[in-house]
Motif scaffolding. Structure first.
Motif, mmCIF file in Angstrom:
data_model
loop_
_atom_site.group_PDB
_atom_site.id
_atom_site.type_symbol
_atom_site.label_atom_id
_atom_site.label_comp_id
_atom_site.label_asym_id
_atom_site.label_seq_id
_atom_site.Cartn_x
_atom_site.Cartn_y
_atom_site.Cartn_z
ATOM 1 N N ARG A 82 43.032 31.096 49.375
ATOM 2 C CA ARG A 82 43.506 31.597 50.677
ATOM 3 C C ARG A 82 44.510 30.628 51.302
ATOM 4 O O ARG A 82 45.489 31.047 51.917
ATOM 5 N N LEU A 83 44.277 29.328 51.137
ATOM 6 C CA LEU A 83 45.172 28.334 51.731
ATOM 7 C C LEU A 83 46.554 28.295 51.088
ATOM 8 O O LEU A 83 47.548 28.009 51.756
ATOM 9 N N ILE A 84 46.635 28.564 49.784
ATOM 10 C CA ILE A 84 47.925 28.469 49.094
ATOM 11 C C ILE A 84 48.641 29.807 48.949
ATOM 12 O O ILE A 84 49.743 29.863 48.416
ATOM 13 N N SER A 85 48.022 30.871 49.437
ATOM 14 C CA SER A 85 48.615 32.201 49.278
ATOM 15 C C SER A 85 49.368 32.596 50.545
ATOM 16 O O SER A 85 48.843 32.468 51.652
ATOM 17 N N PRO A 86 50.578 33.105 50.385
ATOM 18 C CA PRO A 86 51.389 33.465 51.550
ATOM 19 C C PRO A 86 50.899 34.719 52.281
ATOM 20 O O PRO A 86 51.229 34.932 53.442
ATOM 21 N N ASP A 87 50.083 35.549 51.593
ATOM 22 C CA ASP A 87 49.596 36.776 52.222
ATOM 23 C C ASP A 87 48.322 37.235 51.504
ATOM 24 O O ASP A 87 47.945 36.696 50.465
ATOM 25 N N ASP A 88 47.673 38.247 52.080
ATOM 26 C CA ASP A 88 46.413 38.748 51.532
ATOM 27 C C ASP A 88 46.581 39.339 50.136
ATOM 28 O O ASP A 88 45.719 39.165 49.277
ATOM 29 N N GLU A 89 47.652 40.047 49.922
ATOM 30 C CA GLU A 89 47.875 40.682 48.615
ATOM 31 C C GLU A 89 47.974 39.628 47.514
ATOM 32 O O GLU A 89 47.389 39.779 46.431
ATOM 33 N N THR A 90 48.685 38.548 47.770
ATOM 34 C CA THR A 90 48.813 37.468 46.795
ATOM 35 C C THR A 90 47.456 36.806 46.566
ATOM 36 O O THR A 90 47.084 36.516 45.427
ATOM 37 N N ALA A 91 46.710 36.583 47.628
ATOM 38 C CA ALA A 91 45.382 35.981 47.496
ATOM 39 C C ALA A 91 44.466 36.860 46.644
ATOM 40 O O ALA A 91 43.718 36.356 45.804
ATOM 41 N N LEU A 92 44.527 38.165 46.838
ATOM 42 C CA LEU A 92 43.717 39.076 46.025
ATOM 43 C C LEU A 92 44.088 38.997 44.548
ATOM 44 O O LEU A 92 43.216 38.970 43.678
ATOM 45 N N GLU A 93 45.363 38.968 44.257
ATOM 46 C CA GLU A 93 45.803 38.895 42.865
ATOM 47 C C GLU A 93 45.354 37.591 42.215
ATOM 48 O O GLU A 93 44.886 37.574 41.085
ATOM 49 N N ARG A 94 45.495 36.505 42.927
ATOM 50 C CA ARG A 94 45.076 35.207 42.390
ATOM 51 C C ARG A 94 43.556 35.161 42.230
ATOM 52 O O ARG A 94 43.046 34.640 41.242
ATOM 53 N N GLY A 95 42.838 35.689 43.192
ATOM 54 C CA GLY A 95 41.381 35.728 43.110
ATOM 55 C C GLY A 95 40.891 36.607 41.982
ATOM 56 O O GLY A 95 39.887 36.303 41.325
ATOM 57 N N ARG A 96 41.601 37.702 41.721
ATOM 58 C CA ARG A 96 41.227 38.597 40.620
ATOM 59 C C ARG A 96 41.175 37.843 39.310
ATOM 60 O O ARG A 96 40.249 38.000 38.512
ATOM 61 N N LEU A 97 42.142 36.979 39.079
ATOM 62 C CA LEU A 97 42.180 36.200 37.844
ATOM 63 C C LEU A 97 40.964 35.277 37.745
ATOM 64 O O LEU A 97 40.343 35.147 36.686
ATOM 65 N N VAL A 98 40.590 34.649 38.851
ATOM 66 C CA VAL A 98 39.420 33.763 38.865
ATOM 67 C C VAL A 98 38.158 34.561 38.517
ATOM 68 O O VAL A 98 37.348 34.137 37.680
ATOM 69 N N TYR A 99 37.999 35.723 39.131
ATOM 70 C CA TYR A 99 36.801 36.522 38.879
ATOM 71 C C TYR A 99 36.792 37.097 37.464
ATOM 72 O O TYR A 99 35.733 37.183 36.840
ATOM 73 N N GLU A 100 37.935 37.466 36.937
ATOM 74 C CA GLU A 100 37.985 37.931 35.550
ATOM 75 C C GLU A 100 37.586 36.816 34.593
ATOM 76 O O GLU A 100 36.843 37.042 33.632
ATOM 77 N N ALA A 101 38.071 35.603 34.849
ATOM 78 C CA ALA A 101 37.737 34.467 33.999
ATOM 79 C C ALA A 101 36.244 34.145 34.097
ATOM 80 O O ALA A 101 35.593 33.871 33.073
ATOM 81 N N LEU A 102 35.697 34.179 35.292
ATOM 82 C CA LEU A 102 34.280 33.906 35.466
ATOM 83 C C LEU A 102 33.438 34.978 34.776
ATOM 84 O O LEU A 102 32.438 34.677 34.103
ATOM 85 N N TYR A 103 33.834 36.232 34.899
ATOM 86 C CA TYR A 103 33.119 37.320 34.216
ATOM 87 C C TYR A 103 33.131 37.081 32.712
ATOM 88 O O TYR A 103 32.087 37.198 32.049
ATOM 89 N N LYS A 104 34.271 36.736 32.166
ATOM 90 C CA LYS A 104 34.364 36.510 30.720
ATOM 91 C C LYS A 104 33.473 35.346 30.286
ATOM 92 O O LYS A 104 32.748 35.433 29.295
ATOM 93 N N GLN A 105 33.523 34.249 31.039
ATOM 94 C CA GLN A 105 32.683 33.092 30.695
ATOM 95 C C GLN A 105 31.195 33.449 30.765
ATOM 96 O O GLN A 105 30.429 33.092 29.876
ATOM 97 N N LEU A 106 30.797 34.163 31.793
ATOM 98 C CA LEU A 106 29.387 34.565 31.930
ATOM 99 C C LEU A 106 28.971 35.506 30.812
ATOM 100 O O LEU A 106 27.820 35.483 30.380
ATOM 101 N N SER A 107 29.877 36.330 30.345
ATOM 102 C CA SER A 107 29.534 37.279 29.281
ATOM 103 C C SER A 107 29.291 36.565 27.948
ATOM 104 O O SER A 107 28.663 37.130 27.049
ATOM 105 N N LEU A 108 29.749 35.329 27.822
ATOM 106 C CA LEU A 108 29.540 34.557 26.599
ATOM 107 C C LEU A 108 28.217 33.802 26.599
ATOM 108 O O LEU A 108 27.800 33.284 25.564
ATOM 109 N N GLU A 109 27.575 33.714 27.754
ATOM 110 C CA GLU A 109 26.323 32.948 27.845
ATOM 111 C C GLU A 109 25.135 33.754 27.391
ATOM 112 O O GLU A 109 25.093 34.931 27.400
#
Length: 109
Positions: A82-109
């Motif tokens: 949120r601090l490095i994103s110029p707007d909500d849409e950018t923050a959502l896109e960046r956050g989506r990548l984090v959640y996709e990566a976390l989902y993938k890592q959790l699916s391997l456990e």
């Protein structure tokens, strides 16, 4: 499609569904995060999503006990996005990548 409207906008655009604000369908419920509420509302039963919901609960709501060690890190990362994103849409896109990566890592456990 995401639509961000200024606080106090009334009426909301047609077919808009308010999200993550008190008193709406998709928001915090019974000490659970909006993410957890979405799994319930959309009848999603995926063990990885359910684990992710527990992590988000710990990161996003006040908890007496911490079970998911990654929750504080997720909270920090989301705050930083949120601090490095110029707007909500950018923050959502960046956050989506984090959640996709976390989902993938959790699916391997």
């Amino acid at each position: 499609m995401n639509l961000f409207v200024p606080v106090g906008t009334a009426p909301l655009p047609e077919d808009a569904e308010p999200f993550d604000i008190p008193g709406v369908r998709l928001s915090h419920r019974r000490n659970h995060s909006t993410f957890h509420t979405m799994l319930t509302e959309f009848n999603l039963h995926d063990p990885v999503l359910e684990r992710l919901a527990r992590i988000v609960d710990e990161a996003d709501t006040v908890q007496e006990v911490v079970f998911e060690s990654v929750a504080p890190g997720l909270d920090y990362i989301c705050d930083g996005i949120r601090l490095i994103s110029p707007d909500d849409e950018t923050a959502l896109e960046r956050g989506r990548l984090v959640y996709e990566a976390l989902y993938k890592q959790l699916s391997l456990e």
